[in-house]
Design a protein around this motif. Structure first.
Motif, PDB file in Angstrom:
ATOM      1  N   UNK A  36      31.540   2.577  51.343  1.00  0.00           N
ATOM      2  CA  UNK A  36      31.469   0.895  51.475  1.00  0.00           C
ATOM      3  C   UNK A  36      31.458   0.459  50.391  1.00  0.00           C
ATOM      4  N   UNK A  37      32.327  -0.711  50.153  1.00  0.00           N
ATOM      5  CA  UNK A  37      32.397  -1.449  49.009  1.00  0.00           C
ATOM      6  C   UNK A  37      32.117  -2.845  49.563  1.00  0.00           C
ATOM      7  N   UNK A  38      31.702  -3.982  48.585  1.00  0.00           N
ATOM      8  CA  UNK A  38      31.592  -5.240  48.868  1.00  0.00           C
ATOM      9  C   UNK A  38      32.163  -5.980  47.632  1.00  0.00           C
ATOM     10  N   UNK A  39      32.572  -7.269  48.142  1.00  0.00           N
ATOM     11  CA  UNK A  39      33.138  -7.990  47.045  1.00  0.00           C
ATOM     12  C   UNK A  39      32.610  -9.446  47.309  1.00  0.00           C
ATOM     13  N   UNK A  45      35.177  -6.136  43.317  1.00  0.00           N
ATOM     14  CA  UNK A  45      34.706  -5.284  44.406  1.00  0.00           C
ATOM     15  C   UNK A  45      33.819  -4.113  43.688  1.00  0.00           C
ATOM     16  N   UNK A  46      32.526  -3.867  44.423  1.00  0.00           N
ATOM     17  CA  UNK A  46      31.548  -3.061  43.939  1.00  0.00           C
ATOM     18  C   UNK A  46      31.318  -1.830  44.944  1.00  0.00           C
ATOM     19  N   UNK A  47      31.323  -1.022  44.480  1.00  0.00           N
ATOM     20  CA  UNK A  47      30.876   0.197  45.417  1.00  0.00           C
ATOM     21  C   UNK A  47      29.282   0.175  45.837  1.00  0.00           C
ATOM     22  N   UNK A  48      28.972  -0.052  46.988  1.00  0.00           N
ATOM     23  CA  UNK A  48      27.747  -0.130  47.723  1.00  0.00           C
ATOM     24  C   UNK A  48      26.871   1.257  47.957  1.00  0.00           C
ATOM     25  N   UNK A  49      27.929   2.225  48.497  1.00  0.00           N
ATOM     26  CA  UNK A  49      27.305   3.584  48.713  1.00  0.00           C
ATOM     27  C   UNK A  49      28.335   4.549  49.477  1.00  0.00           C
ATOM     28  N   UNK A  92      28.710 -11.174  50.794  1.00  0.00           N
ATOM     29  CA  UNK A  92      30.166 -10.586  50.514  1.00  0.00           C
ATOM     30  C   UNK A  92      30.956 -10.133  51.630  1.00  0.00           C
ATOM     31  N   UNK A  93      32.151  -9.724  51.320  1.00  0.00           N
ATOM     32  CA  UNK A  93      32.923  -9.319  52.284  1.00  0.00           C
ATOM     33  C   UNK A  93      32.725  -7.753  52.189  1.00  0.00           C
ATOM     34  N   UNK A  94      32.540  -7.161  53.177  1.00  0.00           N
ATOM     35  CA  UNK A  94      32.097  -5.612  53.019  1.00  0.00           C
ATOM     36  C   UNK A  94      33.441  -4.890  53.584  1.00  0.00           C
ATOM     37  N   UNK A 106      41.739   1.744  53.584  1.00  0.00           N
ATOM     38  CA  UNK A 106      40.846   0.537  53.632  1.00  0.00           C
ATOM     39  C   UNK A 106      40.779  -0.224  54.819  1.00  0.00           C
ATOM     40  N   UNK A 107      39.896  -0.681  55.263  1.00  0.00           N
ATOM     41  CA  UNK A 107      39.743  -1.511  56.252  1.00  0.00           C
ATOM     42  C   UNK A 107      40.061  -3.031  55.884  1.00  0.00           C
ATOM     43  N   UNK A 108      39.927  -4.072  56.560  1.00  0.00           N
ATOM     44  CA  UNK A 108      40.226  -5.469  56.294  1.00  0.00           C
ATOM     45  C   UNK A 108      39.034  -6.114  55.893  1.00  0.00           C
ATOM     46  N   UNK A 109      37.779  -5.483  55.607  1.00  0.00           N
ATOM     47  CA  UNK A 109      36.718  -6.461  55.671  1.00  0.00           C
ATOM     48  C   UNK A 109      36.023  -7.009  56.735  1.00  0.00           C
ATOM     49  N   UNK A 110      34.614  -7.367  56.481  1.00  0.00           N
ATOM     50  CA  UNK A 110      34.007  -8.173  57.522  1.00  0.00           C
ATOM     51  C   UNK A 110      32.826  -8.960  56.597  1.00  0.00           C
TER      52      UNK A 110
END
Length: 116
Positions: A36-39, A45-49, A92-94, A106-110
């Motif tokens: 999971x990343x977020x921006x 964009x950073x790695x969440x976990x 952020x967008x995840x 990659x997904x499109x983000x939420x």
């Protein structure tokens, strides 16, 4: 068509919780390590976990450790991100990311917005 679709984002007050889902279609998620990343706006964009293929190993960014939990259900071809004690800086967008050898999907983000 091979794709990842995130869902579960939204607006939540500080201290609240959200559970994000990432569902795969067109390919088998169990072969992939999942991230999971977020921006956030204006930030990289950073790695969440991350979680390994069988779910036996997870790791998290220091900023979310103890508040976020990644899990996966390979029978449902899905991965989850449980987010508790949310803070405004979690806005952020995840994105979910599936990785196997040289393949990265990659997904499109939420969008997740934490605000009172």
């Amino acid at each position: 068509q091979e794709q990842l679709v995130e869902s579960g984002g939204g607006l939540v007050q500080p201290g609240g919780s959200l559970r994000l889902s990432c569902a795969a279609s067109g390919f088998t998620l169990s072969n992939y390590d999942m991230n999971w990343y977020r921006q956030a706006p204006g930030k990289e964009r950073e790695l969440v976990g991350a979680i390994n293929t069988i779910g036996g190993s997870t790791n998290y960014a220091d900023s979310v450790k103890g508040r976020f939990t990644i899990s996966r259900d390979n029978t449902k071809n899905a991965v989850y991100l449980q987010m508790n004690s949310l803070r405004p800086e979690d806005t952020a967008v995840y994105y979910c990311n599936a990785r196997w050898l040289t393949v990265s999907r990659w997904g499109q983000g939420t969008q997740v917005t934490v605000s009172s």
